[in-house]
Scaffold this active site. Structure first.
Site, PDB file in Angstrom:
ATOM      1  N   GLU A   1     -10.449  -0.335  -5.262  1.00  0.00           N
ATOM      2  CA  GLU A   1     -10.611   0.533  -4.820  1.00  0.00           C
ATOM      3  C   GLU A   1     -10.078   1.300  -4.614  1.00  0.00           C
ATOM      4  O   GLU A   1      -8.905   1.646  -4.518  1.00  0.00           O
ATOM      5  CB  GLU A   1     -10.784  -0.458  -3.133  1.00  0.00           C
ATOM      6  CG  GLU A   1     -12.201   0.145  -2.549  1.00  0.00           C
ATOM      7  CD  GLU A   1     -11.709  -0.324  -0.723  1.00  0.00           C
ATOM      8  OE1 GLU A   1     -11.005  -0.923  -0.481  1.00  0.00           O
ATOM      9  OE2 GLU A   1     -13.143   0.117  -0.522  1.00  0.00           O
TER      10      GLU A   1
ATOM     11  N   ARG B   1       0.718  -1.302   0.281  1.00  0.00           N
ATOM     12  CA  ARG B   1       0.094  -0.613  -0.322  1.00  0.00           C
ATOM     13  C   ARG B   1       0.827   1.556   0.026  1.00  0.00           C
ATOM     14  O   ARG B   1      -0.043   2.202  -0.925  1.00  0.00           O
ATOM     15  CB  ARG B   1      -0.802   0.312   1.361  1.00  0.00           C
ATOM     16  CG  ARG B   1      -1.755  -0.778   1.096  1.00  0.00           C
ATOM     17  CD  ARG B   1      -2.711  -0.748   2.775  1.00  0.00           C
ATOM     18  NE  ARG B   1      -3.475  -2.537   2.964  1.00  0.00           N
ATOM     19  CZ  ARG B   1      -4.104  -2.682   4.065  1.00  0.00           C
ATOM     20  NH1 ARG B   1      -3.988  -2.118   5.355  1.00  0.00           N
ATOM     21  NH2 ARG B   1      -4.484  -4.298   4.405  1.00  0.00           N
TER      22      ARG B   1
END
Length: 466
Positions: free
Chosen positions: A153, A86
């Protein structure tokens, strides 16, 4: 059509990817439905699709997890990404993937690579979505598309401010602009990638109008780049009338601010705050979430598990959570009715609050510059943010019904009418002992465990007193 290099990828990631024609051919020849196909079918049927969160570090373990969850009946499965990926720490993710994959808190897709990503998709019969939390998801998106994954997302606000301490909004917004532009180019060729916006934000006592304001701004940015399918997420607060109203408001607000050229699907994230500890009460809250999703007209619900109070759930608990959420969202509970006048009143005020938050931003300057300036001034804000780029002066509170209100709206540009209503709803009955802000926030955060404890301590009104 634009190619992947429009994403300005890290050189080592770009070098490992297949050619653009290979990616297009794989997407066009997919033997599974795209996520947008599942959303269209769920919306037409009026039954929310159900999707779990799931992601582990090892490839064989991830394959096994997806295969173990599929018999529970998910409509979409997740590939939840690890924290190092991430934050684009691909070297660290790769070292852990090779040495101790169990130490990763998700699947490092960039490190495993697009070939293994295709193996994940080909192992099950439902489409996959990548869920992560990255303020800059360009490299991850490129590998996801190469892997044939058709839902991604995130956004420049919702995947920055809740997760990162010091990533400038201008940087995250422009990184996500490139992702949206590629989705737009793919959509123009008939390949619709679902872009889900993470309105859940910090997941703790998020007022509905804050959640929807952020997703509307991200949605406007995405539509301008040509995105044609948006899933707009909202976090379950727990008071059903307010949650149903917020989900219904997604469609109204989307028509107003996003136009009709984009498909928009409301999504409910089941309660993400402090979860009940007993399986019975936790299961009831999961069922409650499924029912709320159906009554609110959600197209999809992301389920929870009875192990949420203790950490990352095992596959069995996740499968059970899927089934409970699906039961809640089924026609079995169609006899349940809510006070529609109360829902309509909530929806009216939620939509008014969203308008008061975002319309001043839309009225001034370029969109990204206006968003950045509004956060700096506190005219845009989210509660409990870890980022230095949000003031976090918004203090949410629960009213006596459990609905999430504004104890302090910080610098949000609310009208006098909105502020008076919020104050009225939070006014304590005369004679109530005053609580400090910390006492009130602690009680509001522990709302469901406190309900659970109150029930357990008096679960039989007929028992004899000691």
């Amino acid at each position: 059509m634009a190619e992947l290099n429009g994403l300005e990828l890290a050189p080592e990631v770009a070098a490992a990817l297949p050619g653009w024609s290979d990616i297009l051919t794989y997407l066009q020849d997919a033997r599974r439905p795209f996520v947008v196909d599942v959303l269209r079918a769920a919306d037409a049927a009026g039954r929310p699709a159900v999707q779990p969160r799931c992601g582990v570090g090892g490839h064989e373990e991830m394959l096994a997890l997806l295969r173990e969850l599929e018999p529970a009946g998910p409509d979409i499965l997740s590939v939840t990404i690890d924290a190092h990926t991430r934050l684009r720490k691909f070297d660290t993710a790769r070292e852990l993937m090779l040495d101790s994959p169990a130490d990763l808190n998700g699947y490092p897709l960039v490190s495993h690579g697009w070939r293994r990503g295709r193996e994940l998709g080909e192992a099950v019969h439902v489409p996959l979505e990548v869920r992560h939390g990255s303020p800059d998801g360009r490299d991850l998106f490129a590998v996801s598309i190469a892997a044939g994954i058709t839902s991604f997302e995130g956004g420049g606000i919702g995947y920055n401010l809740p997760y990162s301490k010091n990533v400038p909004l201008s940087r995250s917004l422009r990184a996500w602009q490139q992702v949206d532009a590629l989705c737009g180019a793919l959509a123009a060729s008939g390949l619709i990638i679902d872009r889900e916006l993470f309105g859940t934000l910090t997941a703790v006592l998020v007022p509905p109008s804050v959640s929807l304001a952020m997703t509307m701004l991200e949605g406007i940015a995405a539509v301008r780049e040509g995105v044609r399918c948006l899933s707009v997420s909202y976090p379950q607060g727990g008071e059903p009338h307010q949650d149903i109203a917020a989900l219904r408001a997604v469609r109204t607000l989307s028509r107003r601010y996003l136009g009709t050229a984009v498909e928009v699907y409301p999504v409910l994230h089941e309660f993400m705050g402090v979860f009940p500890a007993t399986p019975e009460f936790a299961g009831l809250l999961i069922l409650h979430g499924g029912l709320t999703a159906r009554l609110g007209g959600a197209t999809k619900v992301i389920n929870k598990t009875v192990q949420e109070a203790y950490g990352i759930p095992d596959a069995g608990a996740n499968a059970n959570g899927l089934r409970i959420a699906a039961l809640g969202a089924s026609q079995l509970l169609d006899f349940v009715r809510v006070d529609e006048d109360r829902v309509a009143e909530e929806q009216h005020w939620i939509e008014r609050e969203v308008a008061e938050i975002i319309e001043p931003v839309l009225a001034t300057g370029a969109l990204f510059d206006s968003i950045d300036a509004a956060f700096r001034a506190g005219r845009l804000d989210i509660p409990f943010s870890a980022s230095v780029h949000a003031r976090s002066q918004v203090i949410p509170r629960r009213d006596r019904t459990g609905a999430v209100r504004y104890g302090d709206s910080g610098g949000l540009p609310f009208s006098g009418a909105v502020l008076r209503r919020q104050a009225d709803l939070l006014r304590e009955p005369e004679g109530t002992r005053p609580r400090t802000r910390i006492e009130a926030a602690t009680a509001d955060i522990h709302y469901f465990p406190d309900l659970e404890n109150a029930f357990r301590s008096g679960c039989s009104p007929y028992r004899s007193q000691p």
